[in-house]
Design a protein around this motif. Structure first.
Motif, PDB file in Angstrom:
ATOM      1  N   ASP A  94      -5.531   9.896   2.785  1.00  0.00           N
ATOM      2  CA  ASP A  94      -6.406   9.205   3.370  1.00  0.00           C
ATOM      3  C   ASP A  94      -6.695   7.965   2.519  1.00  0.00           C
ATOM      4  N   LEU A  95      -6.658   8.160   1.172  1.00  0.00           N
ATOM      5  CA  LEU A  95      -7.212   6.825   0.202  1.00  0.00           C
ATOM      6  C   LEU A  95      -6.218   6.826  -1.009  1.00  0.00           C
ATOM      7  N   ALA A  96      -5.797   5.858  -1.534  1.00  0.00           N
ATOM      8  CA  ALA A  96      -4.887   5.587  -2.660  1.00  0.00           C
ATOM      9  C   ALA A  96      -5.529   4.953  -3.674  1.00  0.00           C
ATOM     10  N   TYR A  97      -5.353   5.320  -5.013  1.00  0.00           N
ATOM     11  CA  TYR A  97      -5.719   4.720  -6.226  1.00  0.00           C
ATOM     12  C   TYR A  97      -4.581   4.586  -7.169  1.00  0.00           C
ATOM     13  N   PRO A  98      -4.202   3.474  -7.269  1.00  0.00           N
ATOM     14  CA  PRO A  98      -3.017   3.091  -8.099  1.00  0.00           C
ATOM     15  C   PRO A  98      -3.583   2.969  -9.492  1.00  0.00           C
TER      16      PRO A  98
END
Ligand code: NDP
Length: 446
Positions: free
Chosen positions: A315-319
Protein backbone atom coordinates in the motif's frame (compact mmCIF):
# COMPACT_ATOMS: atom_id res chain seq x y z
CA UNK A 1 15.82 41.42 -18.05
CA UNK A 2 17.69 38.88 -20.21
CA UNK A 3 15.89 35.68 -21.14
CA UNK A 4 16.30 33.09 -18.42
CA UNK A 5 15.17 29.54 -19.07
CA UNK A 6 15.64 26.24 -17.28
CA UNK A 7 17.86 24.96 -20.09
CA UNK A 8 20.11 28.03 -20.26
CA UNK A 9 20.46 27.99 -16.48
CA UNK A 10 21.26 24.26 -16.42
CA UNK A 11 23.79 24.63 -19.23
CA UNK A 12 25.68 27.06 -16.97
CA UNK A 13 25.45 24.71 -13.97
CA UNK A 14 26.78 21.78 -16.02
CA UNK A 15 29.60 23.90 -17.49
CA UNK A 16 30.74 25.15 -14.08
CA UNK A 17 30.45 21.76 -12.37
CA UNK A 18 31.69 19.26 -14.96
CA UNK A 19 30.95 15.58 -14.36
CA UNK A 20 28.97 16.20 -11.17
CA UNK A 21 25.89 14.30 -12.29
CA UNK A 22 24.15 13.90 -8.91
CA UNK A 23 24.58 17.61 -8.30
CA UNK A 24 23.17 18.48 -11.74
CA UNK A 25 20.20 16.17 -11.02
CA UNK A 26 19.41 17.81 -7.67
CA UNK A 27 19.69 21.36 -9.06
CA UNK A 28 17.52 20.59 -12.09
CA UNK A 29 14.82 19.07 -9.90
CA UNK A 30 14.58 22.24 -7.79
CA UNK A 31 15.11 24.63 -10.70
CA UNK A 32 12.13 23.15 -12.56
CA UNK A 33 9.90 24.59 -9.85
CA UNK A 34 11.85 27.66 -8.77
CA UNK A 35 12.52 29.27 -12.16
CA UNK A 36 8.75 29.63 -12.92
CA UNK A 37 8.21 30.73 -9.30
CA UNK A 38 10.87 33.45 -9.63
CA UNK A 39 9.28 34.56 -12.91
CA UNK A 40 6.14 35.36 -10.91
CA UNK A 41 8.21 36.99 -8.14
CA UNK A 42 10.60 39.26 -10.06
CA UNK A 43 12.14 40.72 -6.91
CA UNK A 44 13.93 37.37 -6.41
CA UNK A 45 14.78 37.04 -10.08
CA UNK A 46 16.28 40.53 -10.29
CA UNK A 47 18.47 39.76 -7.28
CA UNK A 48 19.49 36.46 -8.98
CA UNK A 49 18.71 34.58 -5.78
CA UNK A 50 18.37 31.10 -7.26
CA UNK A 51 21.52 31.50 -9.33
CA UNK A 52 23.37 32.44 -6.14
CA UNK A 53 21.82 29.44 -4.38
CA UNK A 54 23.24 27.13 -7.04
CA UNK A 55 26.79 28.02 -5.89
CA UNK A 56 28.10 26.78 -2.53
CA UNK A 57 29.52 29.32 -0.09
CA UNK A 58 32.62 27.11 -0.04
CA UNK A 59 33.89 23.56 -0.51
CA UNK A 60 36.76 22.38 1.70
CA UNK A 61 38.57 19.16 0.83
CA UNK A 62 41.45 17.62 2.72
CA UNK A 63 43.70 14.59 3.15
CA UNK A 64 42.92 12.11 5.94
CA UNK A 65 45.83 9.80 6.86
CA UNK A 66 45.34 6.97 9.31
CA UNK A 67 46.81 3.58 10.30
CA UNK A 68 45.14 0.16 10.27
CA UNK A 69 45.57 -2.27 13.16
CA UNK A 70 48.38 -3.87 11.12
CA UNK A 71 50.07 -0.47 10.88
CA UNK A 72 49.36 0.02 7.16
CA UNK A 73 48.93 3.65 6.22
CA UNK A 74 45.74 4.62 4.38
CA UNK A 75 44.93 7.91 2.71
CA UNK A 76 41.35 9.08 2.23
CA UNK A 77 39.81 12.34 1.14
CA UNK A 78 37.62 14.35 3.51
CA UNK A 79 35.19 17.14 2.58
CA UNK A 80 32.96 19.78 4.07
CA UNK A 81 30.60 21.57 1.71
CA UNK A 82 29.20 24.72 3.36
CA UNK A 83 26.31 25.62 1.09
CA UNK A 84 24.38 28.50 2.57
CA UNK A 85 24.14 30.13 6.01
CA UNK A 86 21.52 32.81 5.25
CA UNK A 87 19.14 31.60 7.95
CA UNK A 88 21.51 30.04 10.49
CA UNK A 89 24.82 28.20 11.03
CA UNK A 90 25.70 25.59 8.42
CA UNK A 91 24.19 22.26 9.36
CA UNK A 92 24.13 18.81 7.75
CA UNK A 93 25.46 15.31 8.20
CA UNK A 94 28.77 13.56 7.57
CA UNK A 95 28.76 10.50 5.31
CA UNK A 96 31.48 7.82 5.36
CA UNK A 97 31.02 5.60 2.31
CA UNK A 98 33.34 4.59 -0.57
CA UNK A 99 30.99 6.26 -3.09
CA UNK A 100 31.45 9.71 -1.50
CA UNK A 101 32.75 12.36 -3.90
CA UNK A 102 32.30 16.09 -4.41
CA UNK A 103 29.22 15.67 -6.62
CA UNK A 104 27.33 13.62 -4.05
CA UNK A 105 28.19 15.96 -1.20
CA UNK A 106 27.24 19.02 -3.25
CA UNK A 107 23.84 17.53 -4.10
CA UNK A 108 23.29 16.68 -0.45
CA UNK A 109 24.38 20.11 0.84
CA UNK A 110 22.22 21.89 -1.76
CA UNK A 111 19.14 19.81 -0.79
CA UNK A 112 19.92 20.27 2.90
CA UNK A 113 19.56 24.04 2.53
CA UNK A 114 15.92 23.68 1.43
CA UNK A 115 15.19 20.95 3.97
CA UNK A 116 16.55 22.95 6.89
CA UNK A 117 14.53 25.96 5.82
CA UNK A 118 11.34 23.85 5.71
CA UNK A 119 11.78 22.91 9.39
CA UNK A 120 11.28 26.58 10.37
CA UNK A 121 14.41 26.39 12.56
CA UNK A 122 17.37 28.77 12.19
CA UNK A 123 19.78 26.39 10.41
CA UNK A 124 21.68 26.76 7.14
CA UNK A 125 22.73 23.95 4.79
CA UNK A 126 25.93 21.86 4.58
CA UNK A 127 27.16 18.30 4.13
CA UNK A 128 30.47 16.51 4.47
CA UNK A 129 32.18 13.18 4.78
CA UNK A 130 34.79 10.95 3.26
CA UNK A 131 35.29 8.10 0.79
CA UNK A 132 36.39 5.99 3.76
CA UNK A 133 34.68 2.56 3.89
CA UNK A 134 33.83 1.60 7.49
CA UNK A 135 32.75 -1.95 6.50
CA UNK A 136 34.94 -4.59 8.14
CA UNK A 137 36.99 -2.05 10.13
CA UNK A 138 37.72 -2.63 13.83
CA UNK A 139 36.53 -0.17 16.49
CA UNK A 140 40.13 1.01 16.93
CA UNK A 141 40.45 1.69 13.18
CA UNK A 142 37.16 3.62 13.15
CA UNK A 143 38.38 5.67 16.11
CA UNK A 144 41.71 6.50 14.44
CA UNK A 145 39.96 7.46 11.22
CA UNK A 146 37.47 9.71 13.05
CA UNK A 147 40.28 11.38 14.98
CA UNK A 148 42.30 12.00 11.83
CA UNK A 149 39.21 13.36 10.04
CA UNK A 150 38.36 15.74 12.90
CA UNK A 151 41.97 16.93 13.20
CA UNK A 152 41.44 18.81 9.94
CA UNK A 153 37.66 19.39 10.06
CA UNK A 154 37.80 21.19 13.42
CA UNK A 155 39.30 24.32 11.79
CA UNK A 156 36.17 24.78 9.70
CA UNK A 157 33.35 24.17 12.20
CA UNK A 158 32.06 25.65 15.45
CA UNK A 159 28.79 25.98 17.39
CA UNK A 160 27.89 29.25 15.62
CA UNK A 161 29.61 28.41 12.34
CA UNK A 162 28.88 24.86 11.26
CA UNK A 163 27.40 21.97 13.25
CA UNK A 164 27.73 18.56 11.52
CA UNK A 165 25.76 15.40 12.40
CA UNK A 166 25.63 11.76 11.20
CA UNK A 167 24.53 10.23 7.89
CA UNK A 168 25.36 6.96 6.09
CA UNK A 169 28.24 5.26 7.92
CA UNK A 170 28.26 7.83 10.74
CA UNK A 171 26.19 6.79 13.74
CA UNK A 172 26.51 7.31 17.48
CA UNK A 173 29.85 5.46 17.73
CA UNK A 174 31.47 7.75 15.13
CA UNK A 175 29.88 10.91 16.58
CA UNK A 176 31.39 9.95 19.96
CA UNK A 177 34.90 9.62 18.49
CA UNK A 178 34.55 12.81 16.44
CA UNK A 179 33.24 14.85 19.38
CA UNK A 180 35.95 13.48 21.71
CA UNK A 181 38.65 14.61 19.27
CA UNK A 182 37.09 18.06 18.73
CA UNK A 183 36.89 18.60 22.49
CA UNK A 184 40.53 17.61 22.90
CA UNK A 185 41.73 19.89 20.10
CA UNK A 186 39.70 22.93 21.20
CA UNK A 187 40.00 22.37 24.95
CA UNK A 188 36.33 23.33 25.11
CA UNK A 189 33.06 21.50 25.56
CA UNK A 190 31.12 23.07 22.71
CA UNK A 191 27.96 21.90 20.99
CA UNK A 192 29.69 21.39 17.66
CA UNK A 193 28.04 18.12 16.63
CA UNK A 194 24.53 16.75 16.96
CA UNK A 195 23.50 13.14 17.33
CA UNK A 196 25.58 13.00 20.52
CA UNK A 197 24.81 10.41 23.18
CA UNK A 198 22.55 11.57 26.03
CA UNK A 199 25.49 11.54 28.49
CA UNK A 200 27.30 14.35 26.67
CA UNK A 201 24.62 16.67 25.38
CA UNK A 202 22.51 14.57 23.04
CA UNK A 203 18.78 14.91 22.70
CA UNK A 204 16.10 12.35 23.35
CA UNK A 205 14.57 11.11 20.11
CA UNK A 206 17.54 11.99 17.86
CA UNK A 207 18.25 8.37 16.88
CA UNK A 208 14.57 7.79 16.07
CA UNK A 209 13.82 11.23 14.62
CA UNK A 210 14.42 10.69 10.90
CA UNK A 211 12.58 7.36 10.61
CA UNK A 212 9.75 8.35 12.96
CA UNK A 213 9.43 11.69 11.15
CA UNK A 214 8.97 9.90 7.82
CA UNK A 215 6.05 7.97 9.33
CA UNK A 216 4.55 11.08 10.96
CA UNK A 217 4.70 12.66 7.50
CA UNK A 218 2.91 9.71 5.91
CA UNK A 219 0.22 10.01 8.59
CA UNK A 220 -0.32 13.64 7.58
CA UNK A 221 -0.53 12.67 3.92
CA UNK A 222 -3.07 9.93 4.65
CA UNK A 223 -5.09 12.12 7.02
CA UNK A 224 -5.77 14.50 4.11
CA UNK A 225 -7.65 11.60 2.52
CA UNK A 226 -9.23 10.49 5.82
CA UNK A 227 -7.05 7.39 5.90
CA UNK A 228 -4.55 5.99 8.39
CA UNK A 229 -1.73 3.47 8.68
CA UNK A 230 -3.55 0.69 10.48
CA UNK A 231 -3.30 -2.60 8.57
CA UNK A 232 -1.37 -1.12 5.63
CA UNK A 233 1.31 -3.23 3.95
CA UNK A 234 4.56 -1.28 3.73
CA UNK A 235 7.72 -1.79 1.69
CA UNK A 236 10.86 -0.28 3.24
CA UNK A 237 14.34 -0.23 1.67
CA UNK A 238 17.57 0.02 3.67
CA UNK A 239 18.27 -1.37 7.12
CA UNK A 240 20.25 1.43 8.73
CA UNK A 241 19.21 4.10 11.20
CA UNK A 242 16.45 5.60 9.04
CA UNK A 243 14.96 2.36 7.69
CA UNK A 244 14.86 0.61 11.06
CA UNK A 245 13.24 3.49 12.94
CA UNK A 246 10.76 3.94 10.09
CA UNK A 247 9.95 0.23 10.40
CA UNK A 248 9.62 0.47 14.19
CA UNK A 249 7.20 3.39 14.06
CA UNK A 250 5.11 1.69 11.35
CA UNK A 251 4.83 -1.36 13.60
CA UNK A 252 3.67 0.87 16.49
CA UNK A 253 0.96 2.26 14.21
CA UNK A 254 -0.38 -1.18 13.24
CA UNK A 255 1.12 -1.28 9.75
CA UNK A 256 2.81 -4.39 8.35
CA UNK A 257 6.43 -4.01 7.12
CA UNK A 258 7.32 -6.80 4.68
CA UNK A 259 10.79 -5.82 3.38
CA UNK A 260 14.17 -4.47 4.44
CA UNK A 261 17.33 -4.29 2.33
CA UNK A 262 21.01 -3.48 2.22
CA UNK A 263 23.51 -3.08 -0.59
CA UNK A 264 23.52 -6.88 -1.15
CA UNK A 265 19.77 -7.35 -1.69
CA UNK A 266 16.43 -7.42 0.11
CA UNK A 267 14.48 -9.73 2.41
CA UNK A 268 10.77 -10.35 1.88
CA UNK A 269 8.87 -11.42 4.96
CA UNK A 270 5.18 -11.68 3.93
CA UNK A 271 4.13 -12.32 7.54
CA UNK A 272 5.51 -8.91 8.50
CA UNK A 273 8.22 -7.86 10.97
CA UNK A 274 7.03 -8.20 14.58
CA UNK A 275 8.58 -6.92 17.81
CA UNK A 276 10.84 -9.97 18.30
CA UNK A 277 12.10 -9.98 14.72
CA UNK A 278 12.64 -6.24 14.94
CA UNK A 279 14.75 -6.52 18.11
CA UNK A 280 16.85 -9.19 16.37
CA UNK A 281 17.42 -7.20 13.17
CA UNK A 282 18.10 -3.97 15.10
CA UNK A 283 20.89 -5.74 16.97
CA UNK A 284 22.12 -7.38 13.73
CA UNK A 285 22.44 -4.14 11.77
CA UNK A 286 23.19 -1.47 14.38
CA UNK A 287 25.31 -3.46 16.90
CA UNK A 288 26.71 -6.55 15.20
CA UNK A 289 26.91 -4.77 11.82
CA UNK A 290 25.84 -7.94 9.96
CA UNK A 291 24.19 -8.42 6.57
CA UNK A 292 20.41 -8.37 6.00
CA UNK A 293 20.62 -11.81 4.34
CA UNK A 294 21.02 -13.27 7.85
CA UNK A 295 17.43 -12.18 8.64
CA UNK A 296 16.15 -14.47 5.89
CA UNK A 297 18.12 -17.40 7.31
CA UNK A 298 17.00 -16.68 10.88
CA UNK A 299 13.28 -16.30 10.10
CA UNK A 300 12.91 -18.60 7.08
CA UNK A 301 11.91 -16.08 4.43
CA UNK A 302 13.27 -15.16 0.99
CA UNK A 303 16.41 -13.16 0.29
CA UNK A 304 16.64 -11.58 -3.18
CA UNK A 305 20.33 -11.03 -3.88
CA UNK A 306 21.23 -7.88 -5.80
CA UNK A 307 17.60 -6.76 -6.07
CA UNK A 308 15.53 -3.89 -4.70
CA UNK A 309 12.15 -4.40 -3.05
CA UNK A 310 9.90 -2.28 -5.30
CA UNK A 311 8.16 -5.17 -7.09
CA UNK A 312 6.67 -6.45 -3.81
CA UNK A 313 2.94 -5.53 -3.69
CA UNK A 314 2.22 -2.90 -1.02
CA UNK A 315 0.00 0.00 0.00
CA UNK A 316 2.82 2.37 0.94
CA UNK A 317 6.54 2.64 0.10
CA UNK A 318 9.47 4.12 2.02
CA UNK A 319 12.83 4.33 0.21
CA UNK A 320 15.30 4.67 3.12
CA UNK A 321 18.69 3.49 1.74
CA UNK A 322 20.42 5.88 -0.67
CA UNK A 323 20.20 8.16 -3.72
CA UNK A 324 18.78 6.92 -7.04
CA UNK A 325 17.60 3.60 -5.62
CA UNK A 326 14.15 3.88 -7.27
CA UNK A 327 14.04 4.21 -11.05
CA UNK A 328 11.10 4.51 -13.43
CA UNK A 329 10.54 0.74 -13.84
CA UNK A 330 10.55 0.47 -10.04
CA UNK A 331 8.00 3.28 -9.75
CA UNK A 332 5.87 1.51 -12.34
CA UNK A 333 6.12 -1.78 -10.39
CA UNK A 334 5.11 0.01 -7.20
CA UNK A 335 2.01 1.52 -8.78
CA UNK A 336 1.08 -1.77 -10.47
CA UNK A 337 1.51 -3.50 -7.11
CA UNK A 338 -1.06 -1.21 -5.50
CA UNK A 339 1.21 1.42 -3.88
CA UNK A 340 -0.80 4.57 -3.12
CA UNK A 341 1.73 6.87 -1.47
CA UNK A 342 5.49 7.25 -1.05
CA UNK A 343 7.46 9.03 1.66
CA UNK A 344 11.22 9.18 1.16
CA UNK A 345 13.53 8.53 4.13
CA UNK A 346 16.66 8.68 1.98
CA UNK A 347 17.92 11.78 0.16
CA UNK A 348 16.97 11.86 -3.54
CA UNK A 349 16.18 8.11 -3.74
CA UNK A 350 13.99 8.57 -6.84
CA UNK A 351 15.51 9.21 -10.25
CA UNK A 352 14.07 12.07 -12.35
CA UNK A 353 12.23 9.53 -14.54
CA UNK A 354 10.66 7.90 -11.47
CA UNK A 355 9.58 11.31 -10.16
CA UNK A 356 8.00 12.19 -13.49
CA UNK A 357 6.16 8.86 -13.65
CA UNK A 358 4.80 9.23 -10.10
CA UNK A 359 3.66 12.81 -10.72
CA UNK A 360 1.89 11.78 -13.92
CA UNK A 361 0.29 8.81 -12.12
CA UNK A 362 -0.79 11.33 -9.44
CA UNK A 363 0.68 9.24 -6.63
CA UNK A 364 1.24 11.36 -3.49
CA UNK A 365 5.02 11.43 -3.24
CA UNK A 366 6.78 13.27 -0.41
CA UNK A 367 10.42 13.97 -1.34
CA UNK A 368 13.27 13.31 1.08
CA UNK A 369 13.97 16.99 1.66
CA UNK A 370 10.56 17.23 3.40
CA UNK A 371 9.85 13.66 4.57
CA UNK A 372 13.21 13.03 6.25
CA UNK A 373 13.55 16.51 7.79
CA UNK A 374 12.65 15.13 11.22
CA UNK A 375 16.31 14.14 11.72
CA UNK A 376 17.75 17.59 11.22
CA UNK A 377 14.79 19.07 13.09
CA UNK A 378 15.70 17.16 16.25
CA UNK A 379 19.34 18.06 15.61
CA UNK A 380 18.18 21.70 15.64
CA UNK A 381 16.36 20.99 18.91
CA UNK A 382 19.56 19.42 20.26
CA UNK A 383 21.36 22.71 19.48
CA UNK A 384 18.63 24.66 21.30
CA UNK A 385 18.92 22.42 24.38
CA UNK A 386 22.72 22.71 24.33
CA UNK A 387 22.49 26.53 24.16
CA UNK A 388 20.18 26.53 27.18
CA UNK A 389 22.35 23.90 28.95
CA UNK A 390 19.11 22.09 29.60
CA UNK A 391 17.41 18.91 28.38
CA UNK A 392 13.81 18.43 27.36
CA UNK A 393 12.00 15.18 28.08
CA UNK A 394 11.39 12.57 25.42
CA UNK A 395 7.74 13.60 25.31
CA UNK A 396 8.59 17.29 24.88
CA UNK A 397 10.97 16.58 21.99
CA UNK A 398 8.49 14.23 20.36
CA UNK A 399 5.72 16.86 20.52
CA UNK A 400 8.01 19.44 18.93
CA UNK A 401 9.05 16.95 16.22
CA UNK A 402 5.43 16.21 15.45
CA UNK A 403 4.62 19.94 15.24
CA UNK A 404 7.54 20.53 12.86
CA UNK A 405 6.46 17.70 10.56
CA UNK A 406 2.90 19.10 10.52
CA UNK A 407 4.30 22.54 9.67
CA UNK A 408 6.37 21.08 6.79
CA UNK A 409 3.35 19.20 5.47
CA UNK A 410 1.26 22.38 5.55
CA UNK A 411 3.88 24.29 3.57
CA UNK A 412 4.07 21.51 0.97
CA UNK A 413 0.28 21.52 0.61
CA UNK A 414 0.11 25.33 0.40
CA UNK A 415 2.74 25.58 -2.34
CA UNK A 416 2.01 22.25 -4.08
CA UNK A 417 -1.75 22.23 -4.58
CA UNK A 418 -2.76 21.88 -8.24
CA UNK A 419 -6.35 21.07 -9.25
CA UNK A 420 -7.21 18.50 -6.64
CA UNK A 421 -3.73 16.93 -6.44
CA UNK A 422 -0.87 17.86 -4.10
CA UNK A 423 2.45 18.02 -5.93
CA UNK A 424 4.49 17.56 -2.75
CA UNK A 425 7.81 17.82 -4.60
CA UNK A 426 6.96 21.29 -5.92
CA UNK A 427 5.50 22.31 -2.56
CA UNK A 428 8.71 21.34 -0.76
CA UNK A 429 10.90 23.19 -3.24
CA UNK A 430 8.95 26.45 -3.11
CA UNK A 431 8.34 26.23 0.64
CA UNK A 432 12.05 25.62 1.33
CA UNK A 433 13.23 28.31 -1.09
CA UNK A 434 11.09 31.20 0.14
CA UNK A 435 12.58 31.74 3.61
CA UNK A 436 16.19 31.48 2.40
CA UNK A 437 15.43 33.82 -0.52
CA UNK A 438 13.85 36.46 1.75
CA UNK A 439 16.91 36.37 4.04
CA UNK A 440 19.33 36.67 1.11
CA UNK A 441 17.37 39.60 -0.24
CA UNK A 442 17.64 41.34 3.14
CA UNK A 443 21.46 41.01 3.14
CA UNK A 444 21.91 42.78 -0.20
CA UNK A 445 24.68 41.65 -2.51
CA UNK A 446 26.97 39.45 -0.40
P1 NDP B 1 22.99 4.00 7.56
O1 NDP B 1 24.44 4.00 7.26
O2 NDP B 1 22.54 3.79 8.96
O3 NDP B 1 22.24 2.94 6.62
C1 NDP B 1 22.30 3.02 5.24
C2 NDP B 1 21.50 1.86 4.66
O4 NDP B 1 21.41 2.03 3.25
C3 NDP B 1 22.15 0.51 4.89
O5 NDP B 1 21.18 -0.47 4.94
C4 NDP B 1 23.01 0.37 3.62
O6 NDP B 1 23.35 -0.97 3.30
C5 NDP B 1 22.08 0.94 2.60
N1 NDP B 1 22.86 1.46 1.45
C6 NDP B 1 23.84 2.37 1.49
N2 NDP B 1 24.34 2.56 0.26
C7 NDP B 1 23.65 1.73 -0.55
C8 NDP B 1 23.69 1.46 -1.93
N3 NDP B 1 24.55 2.09 -2.74
N4 NDP B 1 22.80 0.56 -2.43
C9 NDP B 1 21.91 -0.08 -1.61
N5 NDP B 1 21.83 0.14 -0.29
C10 NDP B 1 22.68 1.02 0.22
O7 NDP B 1 22.46 5.39 6.99
P2 NDP B 1 21.12 6.19 7.36
O8 NDP B 1 20.03 5.23 7.66
O9 NDP B 1 21.48 7.23 8.34
O10 NDP B 1 20.85 6.93 5.96
C11 NDP B 1 20.00 6.38 4.95
C12 NDP B 1 19.52 7.49 4.04
O11 NDP B 1 18.79 8.46 4.82
C13 NDP B 1 20.61 8.29 3.32
O12 NDP B 1 20.14 8.71 2.06
C14 NDP B 1 20.77 9.51 4.23
O13 NDP B 1 21.33 10.60 3.53
C15 NDP B 1 19.34 9.76 4.62
N6 NDP B 1 19.14 10.56 5.82
C16 NDP B 1 19.67 10.18 7.03
C17 NDP B 1 19.42 10.94 8.15
C18 NDP B 1 19.85 10.50 9.51
O14 NDP B 1 19.42 11.14 10.49
N7 NDP B 1 20.65 9.47 9.67
C19 NDP B 1 18.70 12.22 8.06
C20 NDP B 1 18.12 12.49 6.76
C21 NDP B 1 18.38 11.69 5.69
P3 NDP B 1 24.83 -1.54 3.62
O15 NDP B 1 24.81 -1.87 5.08
O16 NDP B 1 24.97 -2.73 2.72
O17 NDP B 1 25.80 -0.46 3.26
Amino acid sequence: MTEFSLESFMAGVVRRNPGETEFHQAVREVATDIIPFEAKNPVFREARIFERLAEPDRVVSFRVCWETDRRRIHINRGYRVQWNNAIGPYKGGLRFHPSVNQSILKFLAFEQTFKNSLTGLPIGGAKGGSDFDPKGRSDAEIMRFCQAFMTELHRHIGPNTDVPAGDIGVGDREIGYLFGQYKRLQNAFEAVLTGKALEFGGSYMRPEATGYGVVYMMEEMLALKNEDLDGRTCVVSGSGNVALHCCQRLMHMGAKVVTLSDSSGFVHDPAGIDADKFAWVYDLKLSRRGRIEEYAKEFGCDFHAGERPWAVPCDLAYPCATQNELDEPDARSLVEGGCRAIAEGANMPSTPAAMKFLAEARVPHMPGKAANAGGVAVSGLEMSQNSQRFSWTRGEVNTKLHDIIRHIHEQCVRHGEESGFINYCRGANIGGYTKVAEAMLAYGVV
